[in-house]
Write a protein that holds these residues in place. Structure first.
Motif, short mmCIF file in Angstrom:
data_model
loop_
_atom_site.label_atom_id
_atom_site.label_comp_id
_atom_site.label_asym_id
_atom_site.label_seq_id
_atom_site.Cartn_x
_atom_site.Cartn_y
_atom_site.Cartn_z
N MET A 1 10.35 35.89 32.46
CA MET A 1 11.49 36.10 33.34
C MET A 1 12.23 37.35 32.89
O MET A 1 12.53 37.53 31.72
N ARG A 2 12.54 38.21 33.82
CA ARG A 2 13.24 39.44 33.47
C ARG A 2 14.73 39.17 33.23
O ARG A 2 15.27 38.15 33.68
N PRO A 3 15.41 40.08 32.54
CA PRO A 3 16.84 39.86 32.26
C PRO A 3 17.66 39.81 33.54
O PRO A 3 17.40 40.54 34.49
N LEU A 4 18.64 38.96 33.53
CA LEU A 4 19.57 38.83 34.64
C LEU A 4 20.95 39.18 34.13
O LEU A 4 21.38 38.69 33.10
N HIS A 5 21.64 40.03 34.84
CA HIS A 5 22.98 40.44 34.46
C HIS A 5 23.98 39.80 35.42
O HIS A 5 23.85 39.95 36.63
N LEU A 6 24.94 39.09 34.86
CA LEU A 6 26.02 38.53 35.65
C LEU A 6 27.25 39.39 35.42
O LEU A 6 27.55 39.76 34.29
N ILE A 7 27.95 39.69 36.48
CA ILE A 7 29.12 40.55 36.41
C ILE A 7 30.30 39.76 36.95
O ILE A 7 30.25 39.24 38.06
N SER A 8 31.36 39.64 36.17
CA SER A 8 32.58 39.05 36.72
C SER A 8 33.51 40.20 37.08
O SER A 8 33.62 41.18 36.36
N PHE A 9 34.16 40.07 38.23
CA PHE A 9 35.06 41.13 38.66
C PHE A 9 36.22 40.54 39.44
O PHE A 9 36.17 39.39 39.88
N GLY A 10 37.27 41.32 39.58
CA GLY A 10 38.44 40.90 40.33
C GLY A 10 38.62 41.74 41.57
O GLY A 10 38.65 42.97 41.50
N TYR A 11 38.73 41.09 42.72
CA TYR A 11 38.93 41.80 43.98
C TYR A 11 40.21 42.63 43.96
O TYR A 11 40.29 43.67 44.60
N LEU A 12 41.21 42.18 43.20
CA LEU A 12 42.47 42.91 43.14
C LEU A 12 42.36 44.23 42.38
O LEU A 12 43.26 45.07 42.47
N HIS A 13 41.28 44.41 41.62
CA HIS A 13 41.12 45.59 40.79
C HIS A 13 40.03 46.54 41.27
O HIS A 13 39.71 47.51 40.59
N LEU A 14 39.46 46.25 42.42
CA LEU A 14 38.34 47.07 42.91
C LEU A 14 38.84 48.33 43.62
O LEU A 14 39.91 48.33 44.21
N PRO A 15 38.02 49.38 43.56
CA PRO A 15 38.35 50.55 44.38
C PRO A 15 38.17 50.18 45.85
O PRO A 15 37.48 49.20 46.18
N THR A 16 38.77 50.95 46.73
CA THR A 16 38.62 50.68 48.16
C THR A 16 37.73 51.73 48.81
O THR A 16 37.66 52.87 48.37
N GLY A 17 37.04 51.29 49.84
CA GLY A 17 36.18 52.18 50.60
C GLY A 17 36.98 52.95 51.64
O GLY A 17 38.20 52.78 51.74
N PRO A 18 36.32 53.79 52.43
CA PRO A 18 37.00 54.59 53.45
C PRO A 18 37.79 53.74 54.46
O PRO A 18 38.80 54.18 54.98
N ASP A 19 37.31 52.51 54.68
CA ASP A 19 38.01 51.64 55.64
C ASP A 19 39.12 50.82 54.99
O ASP A 19 39.77 50.00 55.64
N GLY A 20 39.34 51.01 53.69
CA GLY A 20 40.40 50.30 52.98
C GLY A 20 39.99 48.96 52.40
O GLY A 20 40.77 48.30 51.73
N SER A 21 38.75 48.54 52.64
CA SER A 21 38.30 47.25 52.10
C SER A 21 37.80 47.44 50.66
O SER A 21 37.33 48.52 50.29
#
Length: 115
Positions: A1-21
């Motif tokens: 089985m190959r390595p699996l990476h889990l990422i925890s992140f916060g929606y409040l800290h994400l950059p926004t795209g051109p549409d603001g999402s």
């Protein structure tokens, strides 16, 4: 089985795209747990703790449906053409991402953390 990476992140800290999402991290699967798992940040006595703390893990894992979600992620990760990266997002990225607990239940070794 190959390595699996889990990422925890916060929606409040994400950059926004051109549409603001918000633009989540790149992953094969993104799991939004903001409305699926109890938010330990609502409990003042564990507000300053993170997903590495057993008290936080206990609160999150005892949310109805939490163990089923972890089982589903583990099943998905074990598929022959399974993912390399799964991102788990909550509001702030510190609690419901459940860092080490999620990894243990999904049989993973490594979890990068995205603020």
């Amino acid at each position: 089985m190959r390595p699996l990476h889990l990422i925890s992140f916060g929606y409040l800290h994400l950059p926004t795209g051109p549409d603001g999402s918000p633009v989540p991290p790149t992953a094969d699967r993104i799991e939004d747990v903001r409305n699926r798992l109890r938010d330990p940040a609502a409990a003042r006595d564990i507000l300053d703790l993170d997903g590495l703390n057993p008290r936080v893990q206990d609160v999150v894992l005892n949310t109805p449906g939490a163990r089923e979600l972890l089982a589903n992620l583990a099943d998905y990760a074990s598929l022959p053409a399974g993912p390399h990266r799964i991102a788990i997002g909550c509001a702030g990225g510190r609690h419901r991402g459940v860092d080490r607990t999620t990894a243990r239940h999904a049989g993973c070794e490594y979890i990068p953390r995205v603020a």
